[in-house]
Design a protein around this motif. Structure first.
Motif, short mmCIF file in Angstrom:
data_model
loop_
_atom_site.label_atom_id
_atom_site.label_comp_id
_atom_site.label_asym_id
_atom_site.label_seq_id
_atom_site.Cartn_x
_atom_site.Cartn_y
_atom_site.Cartn_z
N GLN A 1 0.83 -1.21 0.00
CA GLN A 1 0.00 0.00 0.00
C GLN A 1 0.86 1.26 0.00
O GLN A 1 0.56 2.22 -0.71
CB GLN A 1 -0.93 0.01 1.21
N ILE A 2 1.94 1.25 0.75
CA ILE A 2 2.84 2.40 0.79
C ILE A 2 3.49 2.60 -0.57
O ILE A 2 3.63 3.73 -1.05
CB ILE A 2 3.89 2.23 1.91
N GLU A 3 3.90 1.50 -1.21
CA GLU A 3 4.50 1.61 -2.55
C GLU A 3 3.52 2.21 -3.54
O GLU A 3 3.88 3.06 -4.36
CB GLU A 3 4.96 0.23 -3.04
N LYS A 4 2.25 1.80 -3.47
CA LYS A 4 1.24 2.37 -4.37
C LYS A 4 1.07 3.86 -4.12
O LYS A 4 0.97 4.65 -5.07
CB LYS A 4 -0.10 1.65 -4.19
N MET A 5 1.03 4.26 -2.86
CA MET A 5 0.87 5.68 -2.54
C MET A 5 2.06 6.50 -3.02
O MET A 5 1.90 7.60 -3.56
CB MET A 5 0.68 5.88 -1.03
N VAL A 6 3.26 5.95 -2.88
CA VAL A 6 4.45 6.67 -3.34
C VAL A 6 4.43 6.82 -4.85
O VAL A 6 4.75 7.89 -5.39
CB VAL A 6 5.74 5.95 -2.86
N LYS A 7 4.02 5.77 -5.57
CA LYS A 7 3.92 5.87 -7.04
C LYS A 7 2.89 6.93 -7.44
O LYS A 7 3.12 7.72 -8.35
CB LYS A 7 3.53 4.52 -7.64
N GLU A 8 1.76 6.97 -6.75
CA GLU A 8 0.74 7.97 -7.05
C GLU A 8 1.28 9.39 -6.77
O GLU A 8 1.04 10.30 -7.56
CB GLU A 8 -0.52 7.72 -6.23
N LEU A 9 2.00 9.54 -5.66
CA LEU A 9 2.56 10.85 -5.36
C LEU A 9 3.59 11.27 -6.40
O LEU A 9 3.66 12.45 -6.79
CB LEU A 9 3.20 10.85 -3.97
N LEU A 10 4.41 10.33 -6.88
CA LEU A 10 5.37 10.65 -7.92
C LEU A 10 4.67 11.04 -9.22
O LEU A 10 5.10 11.98 -9.92
CB LEU A 10 6.32 9.47 -8.17
N ASP A 11 3.60 10.34 -9.56
CA ASP A 11 2.84 10.70 -10.76
C ASP A 11 2.24 12.08 -10.64
O ASP A 11 2.25 12.87 -11.59
CB ASP A 11 1.73 9.66 -11.02
N ILE A 12 1.71 12.42 -9.47
CA ILE A 12 1.14 13.74 -9.24
C ILE A 12 2.22 14.81 -9.32
O ILE A 12 2.04 15.87 -9.90
CB ILE A 12 0.41 13.79 -7.88
N ALA A 13 3.40 14.52 -8.77
CA ALA A 13 4.49 15.49 -8.77
C ALA A 13 5.04 15.71 -10.18
O ALA A 13 5.46 16.81 -10.51
CB ALA A 13 5.60 15.03 -7.84
N LYS A 14 5.03 14.66 -11.02
CA LYS A 14 5.55 14.78 -12.38
C LYS A 14 4.58 15.45 -13.33
O LYS A 14 4.98 16.01 -14.34
CB LYS A 14 5.91 13.40 -12.93
N SER A 15 3.30 15.39 -13.03
CA SER A 15 2.31 15.98 -13.94
C SER A 15 2.41 17.50 -13.91
O SER A 15 2.62 18.10 -12.86
CB SER A 15 0.90 15.52 -13.56
N PRO A 16 2.24 18.15 -15.10
CA PRO A 16 2.37 19.62 -15.17
C PRO A 16 1.22 20.36 -14.58
O PRO A 16 0.21 20.14 -14.28
CB PRO A 16 2.49 19.92 -16.65
#
Length: 86
Positions: A71-86
């Protein structure tokens, strides 16, 4: 004398003052020798059941921790996707 050496000197004094005196090791009773392995079958069966129950408990704890890590790995991936999006 530098600032840090004074601070560390204060901590060393407090630490040594707060520790109780340990009894000398010569006053300790001698270690007993282990008894030979002559246990009845009921005792060993009970011990094996206890070990099996502890192993099951550890397996359940491991599975729970594994799910939390996923679950933590999924949340980190989601946060990285949000941070990379313009």
């Amino acid at each position: 004398m530098s600032f840090f050496s004074r601070i560390f000197g204060i901590f060393r004094k407090k630490k040594s003052e707060s520790l109780p005196d340990l009894p000398p090791t010569s006053n300790l009773p001698p270690m007993s020798t282990p008894m030979p392995f002559n246990e009845p079958a009921d005792t060993s069966k009970a011990k094996m059941d206890l070990i099996a129950a502890q192993m099951d408990s550890l397996r359940l704890q491991y599975d729970t921790l594994n799910e939390r890590v996923l679950q933590i790995e999924k949340m980190v991936k989601e946060l990285l996707d949000i941070a990379k999006s313009p």
